[in-house]
Design a protein around this motif. Sequence first.
Motif, mmCIF file in Angstrom:
data_model
loop_
_atom_site.group_PDB
_atom_site.id
_atom_site.type_symbol
_atom_site.label_atom_id
_atom_site.label_comp_id
_atom_site.label_asym_id
_atom_site.label_seq_id
_atom_site.Cartn_x
_atom_site.Cartn_y
_atom_site.Cartn_z
ATOM 1 N N LYS A 22 -9.288 1.611 -29.384
ATOM 2 C CA LYS A 22 -8.845 0.777 -30.508
ATOM 3 C C LYS A 22 -7.583 -0.020 -30.191
ATOM 4 N N ILE A 23 -7.129 0.045 -28.943
ATOM 5 C CA ILE A 23 -5.855 -0.596 -28.610
ATOM 6 C C ILE A 23 -5.933 -2.107 -28.711
ATOM 7 N N GLY A 24 -7.055 -2.696 -28.278
ATOM 8 C CA GLY A 24 -7.179 -4.151 -28.322
ATOM 9 C C GLY A 24 -7.094 -4.700 -29.727
ATOM 10 N N GLU A 25 -7.837 -4.101 -30.639
ATOM 11 C CA GLU A 25 -7.845 -4.606 -32.017
ATOM 12 C C GLU A 25 -6.493 -4.440 -32.689
ATOM 13 N N GLN A 26 -5.797 -3.338 -32.373
ATOM 14 C CA GLN A 26 -4.486 -3.106 -32.975
ATOM 15 C C GLN A 26 -3.457 -4.117 -32.486
ATOM 16 N N LEU A 27 -3.422 -4.380 -31.173
ATOM 17 C CA LEU A 27 -2.446 -5.323 -30.642
ATOM 18 C C LEU A 27 -2.783 -6.757 -31.033
ATOM 19 N N ALA A 28 -4.065 -7.095 -31.046
ATOM 20 C CA ALA A 28 -4.460 -8.453 -31.437
ATOM 21 C C ALA A 28 -4.076 -8.736 -32.877
ATOM 22 N N ALA A 29 -4.179 -7.729 -33.736
ATOM 23 C CA ALA A 29 -3.816 -7.915 -35.140
ATOM 24 C C ALA A 29 -2.333 -8.211 -35.308
ATOM 25 N N ARG A 30 -1.523 -7.835 -34.302
ATOM 26 C CA ARG A 30 -0.090 -8.107 -34.316
ATOM 27 C C ARG A 30 0.239 -9.429 -33.610
ATOM 28 N N GLY A 31 -0.800 -10.144 -33.150
ATOM 29 C CA GLY A 31 -0.576 -11.434 -32.510
ATOM 30 C C GLY A 31 -0.186 -11.365 -31.054
ATOM 31 N N ILE A 32 -0.508 -10.239 -30.382
ATOM 32 C CA ILE A 32 -0.195 -10.074 -28.963
ATOM 33 C C ILE A 32 -1.279 -10.729 -28.115
ATOM 34 N N SER A 40 -9.310 -6.897 -23.187
ATOM 35 C CA SER A 40 -10.032 -8.128 -22.849
ATOM 36 C C SER A 40 -10.920 -8.589 -23.995
ATOM 37 N N HIS A 41 -11.629 -7.661 -24.616
ATOM 38 C CA HIS A 41 -12.518 -8.011 -25.734
ATOM 39 C C HIS A 41 -11.733 -8.555 -26.922
ATOM 40 N N ALA A 42 -10.462 -8.209 -26.998
ATOM 41 C CA ALA A 42 -9.613 -8.714 -28.081
ATOM 42 C C ALA A 42 -8.913 -10.009 -27.684
ATOM 43 N N GLY A 43 -9.226 -10.518 -26.487
ATOM 44 C CA GLY A 43 -8.618 -11.766 -26.036
ATOM 45 C C GLY A 43 -7.214 -11.619 -25.494
ATOM 46 N N ILE A 44 -6.865 -10.422 -25.019
ATOM 47 C CA ILE A 44 -5.515 -10.162 -24.520
ATOM 48 C C ILE A 44 -5.533 -10.112 -22.998
ATOM 49 N N GLU A 45 -4.697 -10.919 -22.363
ATOM 50 C CA GLU A 45 -4.571 -10.935 -20.913
ATOM 51 C C GLU A 45 -3.623 -9.813 -20.473
ATOM 52 N N ALA A 46 -3.865 -9.301 -19.249
ATOM 53 C CA ALA A 46 -3.056 -8.179 -18.790
ATOM 54 C C ALA A 46 -2.724 -8.301 -17.309
ATOM 55 N N VAL A 47 -1.487 -7.941 -16.967
ATOM 56 C CA VAL A 47 -1.089 -7.684 -15.591
ATOM 57 C C VAL A 47 -0.742 -6.209 -15.507
ATOM 58 N N GLU A 48 -0.719 -5.667 -14.278
ATOM 59 C CA GLU A 48 -0.537 -4.228 -14.140
ATOM 60 C C GLU A 48 0.574 -3.892 -13.156
ATOM 61 N N LEU A 49 1.205 -2.764 -13.404
ATOM 62 C CA LEU A 49 2.170 -2.189 -12.476
ATOM 63 C C LEU A 49 2.012 -0.675 -12.494
ATOM 64 N N GLY A 50 1.597 -0.118 -11.369
ATOM 65 C CA GLY A 50 1.501 1.326 -11.225
ATOM 66 C C GLY A 50 2.689 1.877 -10.468
ATOM 67 N N GLY A 51 2.572 3.145 -10.076
ATOM 68 C CA GLY A 51 3.583 3.731 -9.208
ATOM 69 C C GLY A 51 4.657 4.556 -9.870
ATOM 70 N N VAL A 52 4.552 4.819 -11.177
ATOM 71 C CA VAL A 52 5.572 5.643 -11.835
ATOM 72 C C VAL A 52 5.537 7.059 -11.265
#
Length: 401
Positions: A21-31, A58-70
């Motif tokens: 549900k993360i995509g729909e929640q963030l998209a609703a906030r305009g992210i 992606s399905h919510a139209g949100i672009e993403a970059v990634e950083l791992g390594g923590v």
Amino acid sequence: MRDFTITIGTTFVFGHDAETKIGEQLAARGIHRVLIHHDGGAYLTFSGLLATVRNSLSHAGIEAVELGGVQPNPRLSLVREGIALAQEHNVEALVAIGGGSVIDSAKAIALGATGEQDIWDYFTGAAPVEHTLPVAVVLTCPASGSESSQVTVINNEEEHTKLTLSEPVLRPAWAFMNPALSATVPAFPTACGIVDMFSHICERYFSADQEIGVIDRMAEGALATLVDVGPKSLADLENYDLRAQIMWISTIAQNNTLGVGREQDWSTHLIANELSALYDTPHGATLSIIMGSWMRVASERNPMRFARYATEVFDVDPSLPEQTRARLGIEATEAFFQSLGMPISFTDFNIPSDGIERMLDNIVFYGPDATIGSVARLNREDCRRIFHMAAQRTSEGEETR
């Protein structure tokens, strides 16, 4: 109860498939653009979790970059790398997939990405905290409670310094909490998490305040629940109901639900954090090593709460003398940690004792009496006693002579 103000602005999405549900929640906030932050662990791929989060965004139209390594005890160098990446891609939010280290690292990146100051300046107090990007958490390892707390802890690996920053704006905007995601967490990090949340509650419970009220009884109930479900969960790592209990306790243990209206202590963390900073020891292990020794020293000054704790959390006979109950409660605490397979001494974790003075130098004692703590005010000599006591204890809990 003392006066307090608390705002917990985190939206909790708790239960089965919460991560979808993360995509729909963030998209609703305009992210529209986010930085996904994680530890790069193989579980992210073989469990399908990373793909699920990517697809939801992606399905919510949100672009993403990634950083791992923590890494455990999250590193300042990676935070700086994340800040540069977030600013380069003009991201609008952070998505942290993992446990406390990932979340703390994401909080620091979100803070640093909004300002022109070096991120370490916020931790040292050289720069005021004013703005941050929103952070969304997909929780996989309940422990630190960072998913809804106002705290982030970062390790400056060059200086061997571990500092805490606590500001209301650092609370994550969302926490997606599916207990099933934590079923893949092995026994040792699960046990570290249980010790961490147990300690978070104790830091609030062991207060100089003498009155016992609703917050105390809530804390005692949460602690007793951890004592009950902790060993059961380690014996049945995939049990959803046990994982759900632990996951929610991790949250309320640190978002101050169980800490309002009192003067809190935090000595155990201040002392134990120096073990993490100098020896890169897992946070939960440093707490289990230090807590029993801290309790012994602190209870000499103020046995009342320790005696009540023994009775309400470990069912110690309330008719026994106060000091006796306090001692039995401390012994029961260390026995509980050992039932989780956790260390209670330096020797249990192969930690040398030659760094005690250096660690004492890094503890920030405050006030006119140069002390730390609440239930008992501890000076440098008191903390030295605690370190030496923890260093000299054997795996059976006895002090060497």
